[in-house]
Design a protein around this motif. Structure first.
Motif, PDB file in Angstrom:
ATOM      1  N   LEU A 196       0.820  -1.204   0.000  1.00 45.74           N
ATOM      2  CA  LEU A 196       0.000   0.000   0.000  1.00 45.74           C
ATOM      3  C   LEU A 196       0.859   1.261   0.000  1.00 45.74           C
ATOM      4  N   GLU A 197       0.574   2.129  -0.943  1.00 41.56           N
ATOM      5  CA  GLU A 197       1.229   3.433  -1.044  1.00 41.56           C
ATOM      6  C   GLU A 197       0.159   4.487  -1.290  1.00 41.56           C
ATOM      7  N   GLU A 198       0.377   5.663  -0.755  1.00 40.24           N
ATOM      8  CA  GLU A 198      -0.501   6.808  -0.980  1.00 40.24           C
ATOM      9  C   GLU A 198       0.365   8.050  -1.104  1.00 40.24           C
ATOM     10  N   TYR A 199      -0.188   9.077  -1.747  1.00 41.94           N
ATOM     11  CA  TYR A 199       0.495  10.369  -1.727  1.00 41.94           C
ATOM     12  C   TYR A 199       0.386  10.947  -0.320  1.00 41.94           C
ATOM     13  N   ALA A 200       1.490  11.483   0.189  1.00 41.31           N
ATOM     14  CA  ALA A 200       1.502  12.062   1.538  1.00 41.31           C
ATOM     15  C   ALA A 200       0.511  13.217   1.614  1.00 41.31           C
ATOM     16  N   TRP A 201      -0.132  13.335   2.765  1.00 43.55           N
ATOM     17  CA  TRP A 201      -1.146  14.359   2.957  1.00 43.55           C
ATOM     18  C   TRP A 201      -0.791  15.222   4.154  1.00 43.55           C
ATOM     19  N   ASP A 202      -0.934  16.526   3.996  1.00 42.65           N
ATOM     20  CA  ASP A 202      -0.750  17.480   5.098  1.00 42.65           C
ATOM     21  C   ASP A 202      -2.127  17.650   5.734  1.00 42.65           C
ATOM     22  N   PHE A 203      -2.343  16.979   6.859  1.00 42.94           N
ATOM     23  CA  PHE A 203      -3.649  16.994   7.514  1.00 42.94           C
ATOM     24  C   PHE A 203      -3.987  18.360   8.089  1.00 42.94           C
ATOM     25  N   ASP A 204      -2.984  19.143   8.466  1.00 44.34           N
ATOM     26  CA  ASP A 204      -3.225  20.475   9.034  1.00 44.34           C
ATOM     27  C   ASP A 204      -3.691  21.476   7.988  1.00 44.34           C
ATOM     28  N   HIS A 205      -3.156  21.354   6.761  1.00 47.90           N
ATOM     29  CA  HIS A 205      -3.479  22.319   5.709  1.00 47.90           C
ATOM     30  C   HIS A 205      -4.368  21.736   4.617  1.00 47.90           C
ATOM     31  N   ASN A 206      -4.742  20.449   4.766  1.00 46.44           N
ATOM     32  CA  ASN A 206      -5.648  19.785   3.841  1.00 46.44           C
ATOM     33  C   ASN A 206      -5.159  19.850   2.389  1.00 46.44           C
ATOM     34  N   CYS A 207      -3.909  19.415   2.188  1.00 43.70           N
ATOM     35  CA  CYS A 207      -3.334  19.410   0.848  1.00 43.70           C
ATOM     36  C   CYS A 207      -2.218  18.367   0.762  1.00 43.70           C
ATOM     37  N   ILE A 258      -2.329   4.106   5.326  1.00 41.50           N
ATOM     38  CA  ILE A 258      -3.653   3.799   5.881  1.00 41.50           C
ATOM     39  C   ILE A 258      -4.292   5.078   6.422  1.00 41.50           C
ATOM     40  N   LYS A 259      -3.517   5.877   7.156  1.00 42.33           N
ATOM     41  CA  LYS A 259      -4.042   7.133   7.709  1.00 42.33           C
ATOM     42  C   LYS A 259      -4.568   8.041   6.607  1.00 42.33           C
ATOM     43  N   VAL A 260      -3.791   8.163   5.524  1.00 44.54           N
ATOM     44  CA  VAL A 260      -4.217   9.008   4.405  1.00 44.54           C
ATOM     45  C   VAL A 260      -5.488   8.438   3.782  1.00 44.54           C
ATOM     46  N   TRP A 261      -5.518   7.127   3.564  1.00 46.48           N
ATOM     47  CA  TRP A 261      -6.683   6.506   2.948  1.00 46.48           C
ATOM     48  C   TRP A 261      -7.934   6.740   3.800  1.00 46.48           C
ATOM     49  N   VAL A 262      -7.843   6.540   5.100  1.00 42.63           N
ATOM     50  CA  VAL A 262      -8.992   6.735   5.989  1.00 42.63           C
ATOM     51  C   VAL A 262      -9.451   8.185   5.938  1.00 42.63           C
ATOM     52  N   TYR A 263      -8.506   9.109   6.035  1.00 37.61           N
ATOM     53  CA  TYR A 263      -8.832  10.532   6.007  1.00 37.61           C
ATOM     54  C   TYR A 263      -9.577  10.890   4.721  1.00 37.61           C
ATOM     55  N   LYS A 264      -9.022  10.477   3.585  1.00 37.63           N
ATOM     56  CA  LYS A 264      -9.639  10.803   2.291  1.00 37.63           C
ATOM     57  C   LYS A 264     -10.984  10.084   2.119  1.00 37.63           C
ATOM     58  N   CYS A 265     -11.085   8.855   2.580  1.00 35.55           N
ATOM     59  CA  CYS A 265     -12.338   8.102   2.494  1.00 35.55           C
ATOM     60  C   CYS A 265     -13.451   8.820   3.250  1.00 35.55           C
ATOM     61  N   LEU A 266     -13.127   9.330   4.432  1.00 37.31           N
ATOM     62  CA  LEU A 266     -14.140   9.989   5.245  1.00 37.31           C
ATOM     63  C   LEU A 266     -14.490  11.390   4.739  1.00 37.31           C
ATOM     64  N   LYS A 267     -13.721  11.910   3.796  1.00 40.76           N
ATOM     65  CA  LYS A 267     -14.021  13.203   3.179  1.00 40.76           C
ATOM     66  C   LYS A 267     -14.862  13.052   1.908  1.00 40.76           C
ATOM     67  N   CYS A 268     -15.036  11.823   1.458  1.00 43.18           N
ATOM     68  CA  CYS A 268     -15.707  11.572   0.179  1.00 43.18           C
ATOM     69  C   CYS A 268     -17.077  10.945   0.425  1.00 43.18           C
ATOM     70  N   GLU A 269     -18.108  11.577  -0.058  1.00 43.44           N
ATOM     71  CA  GLU A 269     -19.453  11.024   0.061  1.00 43.44           C
ATOM     72  C   GLU A 269     -19.588   9.836  -0.888  1.00 43.44           C
ATOM     73  N   ARG A 270     -20.053   8.722  -0.368  1.00 40.76           N
ATOM     74  CA  ARG A 270     -20.219   7.499  -1.153  1.00 40.76           C
ATOM     75  C   ARG A 270     -21.301   7.691  -2.216  1.00 40.76           C
ATOM     76  N   PHE A 271     -21.152   7.002  -3.320  1.00 47.89           N
ATOM     77  CA  PHE A 271     -22.111   6.964  -4.438  1.00 47.89           C
ATOM     78  C   PHE A 271     -22.159   8.249  -5.264  1.00 47.89           C
ATOM     79  N   ILE A 272     -21.239   9.180  -5.050  1.00 45.07           N
ATOM     80  CA  ILE A 272     -21.274  10.452  -5.776  1.00 45.07           C
ATOM     81  C   ILE A 272     -20.358  10.435  -7.004  1.00 45.07           C
TER      82      ILE A 272
END
Length: 155
Positions: free
Chosen positions: A23-34, A52-66
């Motif tokens: 598993l790899e993700e692009y690093a995310w700045d959680f404080d600045h949301n970028c 995993i942290k990035v994936w969870v954060y981004k998943c919870l920002k995305c409304e399902r089925f949109i």
């Protein structure tokens, strides 16, 4: 460059029997949301627990089925990426039935990721306007992690 979602397409049976890719993700700045970049302006890549942290954060920002883009891939083939919270807008968040349903939606969204084995605890720390603040503990194939003060904001 190939589309990573299409490149990951597999049948449900193949997904269950094959080993998960690293598993790899692009690093995310959680404080600045970028995204985070290195000194040369390139994306920083994170792996394992940080991914995993990035994936969870981004998943919870995305409304399902949109978004159609999330209807592909090993664990997104039935559009199970994201969380379905829009239906709770306008409901009393202090009602235990609503709070329980919201926790279930969040738990289901997180467990859609095959790298995450369990949600050990999930607490709604506070609710302010359109913002839920969560504390949670997860167990992934890479080990345990905690996420505290995670804001789920309807953007």
């Amino acid at each position: 460059m190939a589309n990573p979602f299409i490149a990951m397409e597999a049948t449900e049976e193949e997904a269950e029997t094959s080993e998960l890719p690293y598993l790899e993700e692009y690093a995310w700045d959680f404080d600045h949301n970028c995204f985070r970049y290195d000194a040369n302006g390139n994306h920083i890549i994170v792996t394992e627990t940080e991914a995993i942290k990035v994936w969870v954060y981004k998943c919870l920002k995305c409304e399902r089925f949109i978004y159609n883009v999330y209807r592909h891939g090993i664990y997104n083939d039935r559009c199970n990426y994201g969380v379905w919270l829009e239906k709770y807008i306008g409901k009393n968040p202090n009602n235990e039935k609503t709070a329980s349903a919201v926790r279930k939606e969040i738990r289901d969204a997180i467990l859609a990721n095959p790298y995450i084995e369990s949600v050990d605890y999930l607490e709604i720390d506070s609710i302010k306007s359109d913002t839920l603040v969560l504390n949670m503990g997860l167990t992934s194939i890479y080990g345990s992690l905690e996420m505290k003060g995670l804001e789920v904001i309807r953007e």
